[in-house]
Write an enzyme that holds these catalytic residues in place. Structure first.
Site, short mmCIF file in Angstrom:
data_model
loop_
_atom_site.label_atom_id
_atom_site.label_comp_id
_atom_site.label_asym_id
_atom_site.label_seq_id
_atom_site.Cartn_x
_atom_site.Cartn_y
_atom_site.Cartn_z
N LEU A 106 0.87 -1.18 0.00
CA LEU A 106 0.00 0.00 0.00
C LEU A 106 0.91 1.22 0.00
O LEU A 106 1.96 1.22 0.65
CB LEU A 106 -0.89 0.03 1.25
CG LEU A 106 -1.98 -1.03 1.40
CD1 LEU A 106 -2.71 -0.83 2.73
CD2 LEU A 106 -2.96 -0.99 0.25
N ASP A 107 0.51 2.27 -0.70
CA ASP A 107 1.29 3.49 -0.70
C ASP A 107 1.40 4.04 0.72
O ASP A 107 0.53 3.80 1.57
CB ASP A 107 0.64 4.54 -1.60
CG ASP A 107 0.61 4.12 -3.06
OD1 ASP A 107 1.45 3.30 -3.45
OD2 ASP A 107 -0.26 4.62 -3.79
N ARG A 108 2.45 4.80 0.96
CA ARG A 108 2.70 5.36 2.30
C ARG A 108 1.46 6.06 2.86
O ARG A 108 1.11 5.89 4.03
CB ARG A 108 3.87 6.35 2.23
CG ARG A 108 4.19 7.01 3.57
CD ARG A 108 5.01 8.30 3.38
NE ARG A 108 6.35 8.02 2.92
CZ ARG A 108 7.46 8.27 3.63
NH1 ARG A 108 7.37 8.79 4.84
NH2 ARG A 108 8.64 8.01 3.12
#
Length: 219
Positions: free
Chosen positions: A55-57
């Site tokens: 998952l993106d930051r």
């Protein structure tokens, strides 16, 4: 502590509600990442769990980790085979036309010295498909449910901007940053397993969504 954010746990799999702002991979700037929490997510096992996907930051919600190497391979195969069902919710900086549909927009990577790298629609890129549905509209913004059929980097963020015409609220790369953060949340994850019960996890409604006017429509 991430131990308080467990959504699913058995001998093979662990799903946590990843907080927004926590990178899955160790960033170059040395900031705290998921790796710093793995020792506290063993739950009686000697091995540290390993993230099966990313998952993106700035994206929160359901993140699947494996608890042993054999399970990791099987769970990863489920992702690669397109068997995993994923549901995201996002707030967009505008209201798209229509109430539902599918975005079919292949994605490719571009890079410039000024902006760094990003993804964009590219007919020669990797196939990417996302189903979407309008859930609510408040103050000129739309609450959208996304169900990606593929798992490309930044897929939902680019499909929101280039497919629906509006960036995800707070997206620092494809839109404009917001004090409350990026409004993208991995709300549900279902991973089928041969001979075992599915991994099913649902993440709670993110508090930051309320800061831009959206409460849980299912509450």
């Amino acid at each position: 502590m991430l131990g308080d954010r467990v959504l699913f746990l058995d001998g093979e799999a662990l799903v946590i509600d990843k907080p927004a702002g926590l990178p899955v991979d160790r960033p170059r700037d040395g900031a705290i990442s998921l790796e710093n929490h793995l020792a506290n997510l063993t739950f009686g096992f000697r091995r540290w769990p390993h993230a099966v996907h990313r998952l993106d930051r700035d994206t929160s919600g359901c993140l699947l980790l494996s608890r042993n190497p054999k399970a990791h391979a099987r769970l990863q195969q489920a992702f690669e085979a397109g068997m995993v069902a994923k549901r995201y919710i996002a707030v967009l900086d505008g209201v798209p036309e229509g109430e539902a549909g599918e975005i079919d927009l292949s994605l490719g990577k571009v890079s410039t010295r000024e902006q760094g790298w990003r993804m964009t629609g590219d007919p020669k890129g990797k196939s990417a498909r996302t189903a979407w549905r309008l859930l609510d509209v408040q103050h000129g913004r739309a609450l959208i449910e996304f169900r990606p059929a593929t798992g490309r980097t930044h897929q939902i963020r680019v499909h929101a901007l280039e497919g629906l015409g509006h960036a995800v609220t707070g997206d620092p790369t494809y839109g404009a940053a917001h004090p409350a953060g990026m409004m993208l949340h991995a709300a549900e994850l279902i991973v089928p397993r041969a001979g075992k019960a599915d991994v099913i996890a649902t993440a709670p409604w993110p508090e930051r969504f309320a800061k831009v006017g959206f409460d849980d429509p299912g509450a």
